[in-house]
Every structure is written in C-alpha cells, then in structure tokens.
Design a protein around this motif. Sequence first.
Motif, PDB file in Angstrom:
ATOM      1  N   LYS A  35       0.832  -1.213   0.000  1.00  0.00           N
ATOM      2  CA  LYS A  35       0.000   0.000   0.000  1.00  0.00           C
ATOM      3  C   LYS A  35       0.858   1.250   0.000  1.00  0.00           C
ATOM      4  O   LYS A  35       0.577   2.218  -0.714  1.00  0.00           O
ATOM      5  N   VAL A  36       1.921   1.257   0.797  1.00  0.00           N
ATOM      6  CA  VAL A  36       2.837   2.406   0.839  1.00  0.00           C
ATOM      7  C   VAL A  36       3.552   2.546  -0.508  1.00  0.00           C
ATOM      8  O   VAL A  36       3.687   3.659  -1.032  1.00  0.00           O
ATOM      9  N   VAL A  38       2.547   1.608  -3.541  1.00  0.00           N
ATOM     10  CA  VAL A  38       1.612   2.111  -4.542  1.00  0.00           C
ATOM     11  C   VAL A  38       1.333   3.595  -4.322  1.00  0.00           C
ATOM     12  O   VAL A  38       1.340   4.391  -5.269  1.00  0.00           O
ATOM     13  N   GLU A  39       1.118   3.978  -3.084  1.00  0.00           N
ATOM     14  CA  GLU A  39       0.812   5.391  -2.769  1.00  0.00           C
ATOM     15  C   GLU A  39       2.009   6.290  -3.072  1.00  0.00           C
ATOM     16  O   GLU A  39       1.835   7.376  -3.633  1.00  0.00           O
ATOM     17  N   ASN A  40       3.205   5.870  -2.716  1.00  0.00           N
ATOM     18  CA  ASN A  40       4.401   6.685  -2.992  1.00  0.00           C
ATOM     19  C   ASN A  40       4.597   6.895  -4.489  1.00  0.00           C
ATOM     20  O   ASN A  40       4.922   8.001  -4.930  1.00  0.00           O
ATOM     21  N   LYS A  42       2.242   6.703  -6.766  1.00  0.00           N
ATOM     22  CA  LYS A  42       1.102   7.502  -7.230  1.00  0.00           C
ATOM     23  C   LYS A  42       1.357   8.994  -7.001  1.00  0.00           C
ATOM     24  O   LYS A  42       1.070   9.824  -7.856  1.00  0.00           O
ATOM     25  N   LYS A  43       1.942   9.332  -5.853  1.00  0.00           N
ATOM     26  CA  LYS A  43       2.266  10.731  -5.547  1.00  0.00           C
ATOM     27  C   LYS A  43       3.278  11.296  -6.528  1.00  0.00           C
ATOM     28  O   LYS A  43       3.330  12.496  -6.753  1.00  0.00           O
ATOM     29  N   VAL A  47       0.942   5.890 -11.716  1.00  0.00           N
ATOM     30  CA  VAL A  47      -0.176   5.067 -11.268  1.00  0.00           C
ATOM     31  C   VAL A  47       0.058   3.631 -11.738  1.00  0.00           C
ATOM     32  O   VAL A  47       0.290   3.387 -12.920  1.00  0.00           O
TER      33      VAL A  47
END
Length: 129
Positions: A35-36, A38-40, A42-43, A47
């Motif tokens: 999750k971290v 993917v989020e990092n 994405k930021k 994506v």
Amino acid sequence: NANDGNALLQWLADSFSSAAILTYEQIKPNDAFGKVMVENLKKRGCVLETVLKYPSLESQIQRYNDCHWSIANAKDMLSVYNNVLDASERKRIERLEFFDEIEEWRLIQAHYMVCLARNNEKTLNRLKL
C-alpha cells in the motif's frame, strides 16, 4: 493502462511464431508495504494499474496465459536472488555492499517479480525461472 498492455502482449504472442518476453513488475499491493509502495509511486505521478489488476505471481502467470503465451513462469526477486542466482554470485554481490537494512531489502525484493513467458516450447527452452 493494463488493457492496452494486454492487447500488446497478445499481439506479440500472435504475431511471432517463436517469441519470449521478460517483464519486471510490482506485486503484493494490498499488504502494508505494498500500500505504501503504490501510494508513494502515485504521488510521483506513476499510477500502477497493472499491479492492482494482477497483484500476485499466479495472477501474472494467468495474465500471460490469457494473452496467448503458452508457457509463463514468475518469481519474486527475493526468490530469484535466493534460488536462481548461484551461491558464488550471491557472495560476490554481498561483498560489494554491506546490507545495513537487510530485512527492508528482503521486503522490497518480495514486492517485485520477473515473469518469463514464451509462446512455444522451443523458444529459449534453456532459460528457466
């Protein structure tokens, strides 16, 4: 886009009578580290649609089979390091850099994979994962 990627994979498998492809992808987006990850990304504007649609080694293998690659094998990078590289190569690598954060490195390697797919049995038969 995962669907565009699949269309390309299918076109490659169907267009060449003897072909192989090796891909490097992220996996395991749903655990805490994933999750971290993917989020990092994405930021940073990256994506990862594919990892969400194909989150596991098994789903990646099925993806290639569905896109007409008759033989597909996948391994996470930690397995590649531990089981595919020979012991002398691992020792050479470990001498190059001292691993301060070995557990973190292992966690990262478990979230990336390689997949080797072939569209017929004779293509690169000597290469195995």
